[in-house]
Each structure stands twice: as structure tokens, then as C-alpha cells.
Design an enzyme around this catalytic site. Structure first.
Site, PDB file in Angstrom:
ATOM      1  N   LYS A 146      -2.284  -0.038   2.968  1.00  0.00           N
ATOM      2  CA  LYS A 146      -0.983   0.452   3.430  1.00  0.00           C
ATOM      3  C   LYS A 146      -0.693  -0.212   4.763  1.00  0.00           C
ATOM      4  CE  LYS A 146       2.327   3.285   2.204  1.00  0.00           C
ATOM      5  NZ  LYS A 146       2.780   3.707   0.869  1.00  0.00           N
ATOM      6  N   ASP A 167       8.220   1.370   1.059  1.00  0.00           N
ATOM      7  CA  ASP A 167       7.902   2.786   1.241  1.00  0.00           C
ATOM      8  C   ASP A 167       9.055   3.329   2.091  1.00  0.00           C
ATOM      9  OD1 ASP A 167       5.554   4.857   0.857  1.00  0.00           O
ATOM     10  OD2 ASP A 167       6.149   5.118   2.929  1.00  0.00           O
TER      11      ASP A 167
END
Ligand code: NDP
Length: 443
Positions: free
Chosen positions: A124, A164
Site C-alpha cells: 500500500k 484508493d
């Protein structure tokens, strides 16, 4: 080993990272008993190794605003674990981004990706940059500067980022464009790309659709369906938009949507035209729901979350820890029977415990929202093959993947006639990664 002992060590090694501690506690509370029963994992210290990222890259991102002033943000990429495939996971641009948030998201991504059955490791990244109040030109300059550093650490076989919160089609376009320019190669080093330049059909819809397909599987196991059910959805971004769209298609009644400013309540349920209008409002006009309340003729409750609206099915699709213990109590009191987590870790630890005690159907994010990364995985496959599948082909594959995720949860989470989806998802996700790590020896 015992949970509190394990957590004390983790918290000591990672001070000041509450979101990361929370994600690991939830995971370890379900997986430690399994590890204790299987000494090969305990002996190899698999849990200790899994909770330590492979590496973290931290970098400065400088860019010029429209007034000519130089601004400085921080960028991160947490490459958590690549035991079963190249690192894969989104980028988040939001002022709330910290190392703790990205470590929790990267950790979750490892097991989510494992559950999809596709060969993807977990990562991430992101920045504390807030794209909300910036012009298109400022967002472009930021993205180009961010990628000027990030491109050194990613690649189609190394690490493949996606979007995201705060990273949608516009940002992915700027980021991928800069990657392509710097490397002078056109490869699938990012997913969530536009259809004109290597994107996959259904990727935009996949996370929201997947969370609804998961709910459909959970209900089908009890010979029930979504049809006619009242649904509360939070958020109004990418995941919420397509969760709402799919719920309507399957006969559900969506009575709420929310954003940072509050929530909208439509007692009779939103129509598909209204959901299409919300998609336009959020992705093209970039406006708030409060602005739109009068137009759509529904009530807006400023500064509130939607959980007090009675429902049978709840779809948290905004952000982490948006369901706290009081929200969980209210949901249960009003008869909520199912929670499918579109957002990552939207339920805090105490609220999740309450749902567990009440024995409702509760799918954790690593299972329920895995549809997005699954279709990202299929975007990588299509890029490598240099061809594109049809919309129906991709959607069928998405449904098949969500079905298999549900089956894995049932296999490892069944407790009499109740299914502990948290246990099932965590244990199933763990086994594949752990076995790969054992095969590599001490790394
Ligand atoms: P978007 O940026 O498209 O939308 C986020 C939505 O949540 C917006 O409506 C936003 O409000 C709202 N929101 C964000 N932060 C807060 C907050 N602190 N309080 C209240 N509302 C908030 O993001 P996505 O829809 O892509 O992501 C939503 C969640 O789903 C995240 O947890 C993400 O990690 C997760 N997820 C996303 C995937 C994807 O494919 N996109 C894949 C898997 C998980 P506003 O409009 O006011 O900004």
C-alpha cells in the site's frame, strides 16, 4: 503463544501506530489459535515475520501550486509481503494518511490478495497530499512529482499500484503517464487505468459489486436474498457508488449515502437515475452531497453517520473505523442482520466483537472488498496477454472469485450453524502466504 503477549511485542516494536496495531490484533485473534495448533508455523516464527513489512520507502514530494509557491508532501510505499506474487495494492492521497494507516492497509492487502486465489503479494502507498481543494493542474504536478520517485520501486513484475481514497481515474492517468514517460515502456505497472490505455472493463465497479456479491453469497447460504431488503450504505465514492448500483439491480432498497459532510436519507430508496447523478456529482463535478440534497429531495444530516437509519443490510463503504460500538449497538437494535465491509476495516475492534456476540453475518473487508484487487489482477493478466476481455466475461470471473472467497470463509470459519467470516477469511488468507514463506526457508 498468547494474543496479549504477541501484541505487546508488536506494539513495542511499532510505537504510535494505532491503526496497524488494530489490524494485527483482529488478524492475530483469529489466526493465533490455528498457529498454536500447527507447530510448523510457530517454530518458523511466521506471525512475527508476517507482521514486519519487507521494506518501506519514504520520500519527499515537492510540487508547485498555482500561485508559484513550492509545496512539500511526504510519499510512502509499504511493500509488505511478496511471497505469492508481485506487490499489489492501492495508493491513498488524503490528509489523514500516516505510516500507521498505510501499514494497516498493506498488512490487510497481503491476506486479501491471497483470498482472491490470484498470484499477488500485498502493498500500500500514498501521501498526506489532499487532492480535494486542488486544481487539476496542481494534482497533475503533484502526481508527476510523486511518480518521479515511485517509479524507481515499482514495475509490472515488482510492484503494481492502483487507486484508493483520493486516487481515482484522473490521478491514475497522471501517475501512469509519468511512469510511461520516465521508463519509456508501456507495461501494466499500474491498474485502474482508463479503458483507452490498458484498463479493464468492470474495474471501476468491481469493489462495490464484489461487496454486494459477497452479501448475496452469505444470504444464499441461509436461503435468503437481497431482494426487498432495506440497505444502509455509507460513503458516496467509488466503492459506495457501485455497491448502491448493484444493490438496486438485485432488488435491494438503498436508503442512505454519505460523505465527509454528513449523510442523505431517502426513506423510499434512491432510484438508479439518482445513483447515476451521484456518480456524476462525485467524479466529474467534485461536489458534496449537502449541495445536492435539495435537488434530490431528501433530508441531509450534517456531521452524522448513517447507522441510526433502520436497515437489514449494512454496507460501510467510506473509511476505517466508521462503525464504533454505539453505532453497532444501534444497528443491532434496529434489526441489522448483515454487514458487508466495502471499506477497509470500517468496523472498530469492539464493534466487531459485538457483531460476533450477536451472531449476525459480518464479512470482513479482506473478503468483502477483494473484488477490486481481483479485477486489478485480471487487468494485469489482460495487459500481459495484450488483449481485453468483454464486460460479461470479467463480471462472470468477478462473481466466481467472490464465490470462492465465500467458500474459503465457510471452510475455515464454520462454527456449528454460524459462520465466523473473520476467522474463515483470516485463516484461509494466512495459510497460502505462510506455506509459501515456509518453502523459501529463512528470509
Ligand atoms: P473514494 O475517495 O472514491 O470515496 C471515499 C468516500 O468516503 C467519499 O464519499 C468520502 O467523502 C468518504 N470519506 C472518506 N473519508 C471519510 C471520513 N473520514 N469520514 C466520512 N466519510 C469519508 O474512495 P473509495 O470509494 O475508493 O474507497 C472507500 C473505501 O474502500 C476505503 O476504505 C478504501 O480503502 C476501500 N477500498 C477501495 C477499493 C477501490 O477499488 N477503490 C478497493 C478496496 C477497498 P467525500 O466525498 O466527502 O470525500
Amino acid at each position: 503463544m498468547e494474543l496479549n503477549q504477541f501484541m505487546q511485542g508488536l506494539e513495542r516494536r511499532n510505537p504510535g501506530q494505532p491503526e496497524f496495531h488494530q489490524a494485527v490484533r483482529e488478524f492475530a485473534s483469529k489466526v493465533l489459535p490455528f498457529v498454536n495448533e500447527h507447530p510448523q508455523y510457530a517454530k518458523a516464527s511466521i506471525l512475527e515475520r508476517m507482521t514486519e513489512p519487507d521494506r518501506i520507502v519514504i520520500f519527499r514530494v515537492c510540487w508547485e501550486d498555482d500561485e508559484g509557491s513550492v509545496r512539500v508532501n511526504r510519499g510512502w510505499r509499504v511493500q509488505f509481503n511478496n511471497s505469492i506474487g508481485p506487490y499489489k495494492g492501492g495508493l491513498r492521497f488524503d490528509k489523514s494518511v500516516t505510516l500507521s494507516v498505510l501499514k494497516f492497509l498493506g498488512f490487510e492487502q497481503v491476506f486479501k490478495n491471497s483470498l482472491t486465489t490470484l498470484p499477488m503479494g500485498g502493498a500500500k502507498g500514498g501521501s498526506d497530499f489532499n487532492p480535494k481543494d486542488k486544481s487539476d493542474a496542481e494534482v497533475m504536478r503533484f502526481c508527476q512529482s510523486f511518480m518521479t520517485e515511485l517509479h524507481l520501486h515499482i514495475g509490472e513484475d515488482t510492484d503494481v499500484p492502483a487507486g484508493d481514497i483520493g486516487v481515482g481515474a484522473r490521478e491514475v492517468g497522471y501517475l501512469f503517464g509519468q511512469y510511461k514517460r520516465l521508463r519509456n515502456e508501456f507495461v501494466g505497472a499500474m491498474t485502474g487505468k482508463g479503458l483507452a490505455y490498458g484498463g479493464s472493463l468492470v474495474r471501476t465497479e468491481a469493489t462495490g459489486y464484489g461487496a454486494v456479491y459477497m452479501a448475496r453469497e452469505m444470504l444464499a447460504k441461509r436461503n435468503e436474498s437481497i431482494e426487498g431488503r432495506t440497505c444502509v450504505v455509507s460513503g458516496s465514492g467509488n466503492v459506495a457508488q457501485y455497491a448502491a448500483e448493484k444493490l438496486l439491480e438485485l432488488g435491494g432498497k438503498v436508503v442512505t449515502l454519505s460523505d465527509r459532510g454528513g449523510f442523505l436519507h431517502m426513506p423510499g430508496g434512491f432510484t438508479s437515475e439518482q445513483i447515476a447523478a451521484v456518480i456524476d456529482l462525485k467524479t466529474r463535478q467534485r461536489r458534496s452531497l449537502a449541495d445536492w440534497a435539495a435537488e434530490c429531495g431528501c433530508e441531509h444530516y450534517a456531521g452524522e453517520r448513517p447507522w441510526r437509519v433502520p436497515c437489514e443490510l449494512a454496507f460501510p463503504c467510506a473509511t476505517q473505523n466508521e462503525i464504533e460500538i454505539d453505532d453497532a449497538r444501534t444497528l443491532l437494535k434496529n434489526g441489522c442482520q448483515l454487514v458487508s465491509e466495502g471499506a477497509n476495516m470500517p468496523t472498530d475492534f469492539d464493534a466487531a466483537m459485538l457483531f460476533e456476540e450477536a451472531r449476525i453475518l459480518h464479512a470482513p473487508s479482506k473478503a468483502a472488498n477483494a473484488g477490486g484487487v481481483a479485477i486489478s489482477g485480471l487487468e494485469m493478466t489482460q495487459n500481459s496477454m495484450r488483449l481485453s476481455w468483454t464486460r460479461d466475461e470479467v463480471d462472470q470471473r468477478l462473481q466466481g472469485i467472490m464465490r470462492r472467497i465465500h467458500e474459503q470463509c465457510v471452510e475455515y470459519g464454520s462454527e456449528g450453524d454460524w459462520i465466523d467470516y473473520f476467522k474463515g477469511a483470516n485463516v484461509a488468507g494466512f495459510i497460502k502466504v505462510a506455506d509459501a514463506m515456509l518453502a523459501y526457508g529463512v528470509l
